[in-house]
Design an enzyme around this catalytic site. Structure first.
Site, PDB file in Angstrom:
ATOM      1  N   PRO A 192      73.830  56.083  -3.268  1.00 57.14           N
ATOM      2  CG  PRO A 192      74.188  53.927  -2.585  1.00 57.14           C
ATOM      3  CD  PRO A 192      73.932  54.753  -3.941  1.00 57.14           C
ATOM      4  CG  HIS A 193      75.283  60.627  -0.967  1.00 61.58           C
ATOM      5  ND1 HIS A 193      73.995  60.319  -1.575  1.00 61.58           N
ATOM      6  CD2 HIS A 193      75.052  61.828  -0.229  1.00 61.58           C
ATOM      7  CE1 HIS A 193      73.015  60.940  -1.234  1.00 61.58           C
ATOM      8  NE2 HIS A 193      73.500  61.996  -0.483  1.00 61.58           N
ATOM      9  N   GLY A 194      77.572  59.603   1.804  1.00 61.36           N
ATOM     10  CA  GLY A 194      77.910  59.519   3.040  1.00 61.36           C
ATOM     11  C   GLY A 194      76.969  61.036   3.642  1.00 61.36           C
TER      12      GLY A 194
END
Length: 145
Positions: free
Chosen positions: A61-63
Site C-alpha cells: 500500500p502506498h499513495g
C-alpha cells in the site's frame, strides 16, 4: 534493504477488508511522522486505480503520485497478517500475508517499491517474514536484503 531508518513493524494483525488493512498501514505511517493524515485516503485511492497486491502473498500500500506532497519523510510499515487479507475479489482471491505500507520522498518511493518487490520475488524471504516471531527477526531479515 536500504533506507530503513523509519520502519514500523506490526506482528499478528487481522483485517476483514483490504481497505481496513490499508488504513492501518497509513495510520502507522502517520504515527511515525512520515505522512500527513490525508495520505491514508490517497493510499485507498491508489489501490482503487491499480491494485497494490504484488503477488507472492505481498501487498505494498502506498499513495498516489499527487499525494507525494503529503510525505514528510520516507518510511515503511511492515505488517504481518497470518490469516491473510484478500486484495482481490471473492471469485479471484489475492491473499496478502505481509503488507509493506510505504511513503517515499521524491524518487525514494519508487526505490522502496523496487527493493521490496525484488526481495519478495523469492518466496523463501516471504515465508521468513510471514513466519517471524519477533520484530527483531523481521528487521534482521530485511537488513540482509
Amino acid at each position: 534493504m536500504e533506507n530503513l531508518t523509519n520502519i514500523s513493524i506490526e506482528l499478528n494483525q487481522q483485517f476483514n477488508t483490504k481497505e481496513e488493512a490499508i488504513r492501518f498501514c497509513g495510520e502507522k505511517l502517520v504515527e511515525a511522522g512520515c505522512v500527513e493524515p490525508a495520505y491514508i485516503e490517497a493510499m485507498i485511492e491508489r489501490d482503487q486505480l491499480l491494485s497494490v497486491y504484488m503477488g507472492n502473498f505481498i501487498a505494498i500500500p502506498h499513495g498516489t503520485e499527487e499525494a507525494k506532497k503529503l510525505v514528510k519523510k520516507s518510511g515503511i510499515c511492515v505488517v504481518q497478517v497470518p490469516e491473510g487479507v484478500n486484495f482481490g475479489t471473492e471469485e479471484d482471491e489475492k491473499i496478502a500475508t505481509v503488507l509493506f505500507g510505504i511513503a517515499g520522498v521524491g524518487e525514494e518511493h519508487l526505490q522502496l517499491v523496487q527493493q521490496i518487490a525484488l526481495y519478495c520475488s523469492d518466496m523463501d524471504n516471504v515465508v521468513q517474514l510471514a513466519d517471524a516471531l519477533s520484530k527483531e527477526e523481521i528487521t534482521e531479515n530485511l537488513a540482509i536484503a
